[in-house]
Design an enzyme around this catalytic site. Structure first.
Site, PDB file in Angstrom:
ATOM      1  CE1 TYR A   1     -39.596 -23.188  39.936  1.00 38.77           C
ATOM      2  CE2 TYR A   1     -39.508 -21.293  41.407  1.00 38.77           C
ATOM      3  CZ  TYR A   1     -39.630 -22.657  41.217  1.00 38.77           C
ATOM      4  OH  TYR A   1     -39.799 -23.479  42.307  1.00 38.77           O
TER       5      TYR A   1
ATOM      6  CB  SER B   1     -42.166 -22.033  44.374  1.00 38.66           C
ATOM      7  OG  SER B   1     -41.071 -21.239  44.788  1.00 38.66           O
TER       8      SER B   1
END
Length: 266
Positions: free
Chosen positions: A170, A156
């Site tokens: 995350y 990501s």
């Protein structure tokens, strides 16, 4: 040089974690539509079954197919059972492992619960290593000097930059995944297994739904490409890495974000 063969994945065996939904489903569709045999895993067994049936119909012309192998990847025993079953089904080996399954937890630093770290780090980072380790015999069986087996990790842009929303666990897990991929590239390259990352930006997934509903127009205005990602974008990048065209990529990180990670707010 034949471009059809250069980018071909026909006949390859692929395992996509979290493959029934979101980005995993987009990637799986790309492989099936181009003649690969794809196994979908995730904890939602009905979703895996449904996606496998739909994708197999899609792959009828290319010879591609999809098959459900549901498993809760949070549990080590289920990871082991998954790979045991895959070994029984594909004794000749696994050409591509797409580590896509992931979890997010949006909360600020004051309210971020301790247990969220276990959930996010286990699925996003620890189980990528677990499945890579368990699948190594299959990957080595399928890989060769000319055409290595592939690890494709779905990272990501939040692992590259400070996120615009607070999601500490995350972001940390994805940054760890990016670096682990480089370590795996060094260690497994000599064993004919490559390791690369697709650092994805915004796509139309369940994880992004709330953000897109609340601020979709503003997001589009800030995106250098003026849009979010499509299934073709992430599937195309995956097919490149899995084909002969991507055989010499090892330890790479490709930003599939339309330039979003380069936008700076002052």
């Amino acid at each position: 040089m034949d471009i059809a063969n250069l980018f071909s994945v026909k006949g390859k065996v692929v395992l996509v974690t979290g493959g029934a939904k979101g980005i995993g489903r987009m990637i799986a569709e790309g492989f099936v539509a181009n003649g690969a045999k794809v196994y979908l895993t995730g904890r939602d067994a009905p979703a895996c079954d449904s996606a496998a049936a739909e994708l197999t119909k899609l792959g009828s012309r290319s010879g591609g197919s999809a098959h459900a192998l549901p498993a809760n990847l949070q549990e080590l025993s289920q990871c082991e059972a998954l790979v045991k079953r895959l070994t029984e089904l594909e004794p000749k080996g696994l050409h591509v492992l797409v580590n896509n399954a992931g979890a997010a937890w949006g909360a600020d630093i004051d309210s971020h619960p301790d247990h969220a770290w276990n959930k996010v780090l286990t699925l996003n980072l620890h189980r990528v290593f677990t499945l890579t380790q368990l699948c190594l015999p299959l990957l080595e069986r399928a890989g060769s000097h000319e055409d290595p087996a592939r690890l494709i990790h779905i990272g990501s842009i939040d692992g590259l930059r400070v996120p615009t929303v607070s999601n500490v666990a995350y972001a940390a897990s994805k940054a760890g995944l990016h670096h682990m991929s480089r370590v795996l590239a060094k260690e497994l390259g000599p064993r004919h297994v490559t390791s690369n990352v697709l650092a994805c930006g915004p796509f139309a997934t369940k994880m992004m739904r709330a953000t897109l509903e609340a601020a979709g127009d503003a997001l589009m205005e800030e995106m250098p490409r003026g849009r979010i990602g499509t299934p073709q974008d992430v599937a195309g990048a995956s097919l490149f890495l899995a084909s002969r065209a991507g055989a010499f990529c090892n330890g790479a990180l490709i930003r599939v974000d339309g330039g979003a990670s380069h936008v700076s707010k002052l």
